[in-house]
Design an enzyme around this catalytic site. Sequence first.
Site, PDB file in Angstrom:
ATOM      1  CG  HIS A 281      -1.871  -1.066   1.403  1.00  0.00           C
ATOM      2  ND1 HIS A 281      -1.932  -1.879   2.515  1.00  0.00           N
ATOM      3  CD2 HIS A 281      -2.867  -1.497   0.587  1.00  0.00           C
ATOM      4  CE1 HIS A 281      -2.912  -2.746   2.383  1.00  0.00           C
ATOM      5  NE2 HIS A 281      -3.495  -2.549   1.215  1.00  0.00           N
TER       6      HIS A 281
ATOM      7  CE  LYS B  91     -19.673  -7.146   3.761  1.00  0.00           C
ATOM      8  NZ  LYS B  91     -19.729  -7.748   2.466  1.00  0.00           N
TER       9      LYS B  91
ATOM     10  CB  SER C 106      -3.952  -6.772   4.901  1.00  0.00           C
ATOM     11  OG  SER C 106      -3.589  -5.538   4.351  1.00  0.00           O
TER      12      SER C 106
END
Length: 163
Positions: free
Chosen positions: A20, A44, A133
């Site tokens: 990133h 969620k 990630s």
Amino acid sequence: MARTKIAIYPGSFDPITNGHVDLVKRTLGVFDRLIVAIARNPDKDNSLFTLEERLEMIREVFKGLGNRVKADSFDGLLVKYAKRIGAKVIIRGLRAVSDFEYEFQMAMMNRELEPGLETLFMMTGQSHFYLSSRLVKEVVSLGGDVSGLVPRVVLKKLREKFD
Ligand code: PNS
């Protein structure tokens, strides 16, 4: 006077990785300012880091870039957030071909919802092709070393979570 070119880089950033960071820096070669925007999804949300922790890590990583990079979060639709802050471009990173299907669907849906908003794809740096990630979290949880894959502040936070 020339208009400032602002782009949004949306994502989960749970946590931000060197992939990133590389993408943010290259994007600043094209745009004046970039908003790194974390999508908040309370329904969620199985994030490892809280929204505040993720924002804090992003701010720490880019503090040397002044106001060219801003960390923010948003609720609801990305296209509405983009309109609200006056951004006309969404930046997304593309790694392997496997990203394409998901990214293509999102870009098309966002275009349907807001035709004036463009999605631009940046190719991930060669050394970050395999980086995500999700994998970083998995490796750290199993005792692996990710020191070359995430910024120092993130490494510290990851160790705190799994110690
Ligand atoms: O890092 P991620 O998880 O791949 O990012 C996905 C993200 C946050 C860009 C996407 O889920 C999103 O835009 N969420 C905001 C809600 C929204 O606009 N959904 C419709 C997308 S077409």
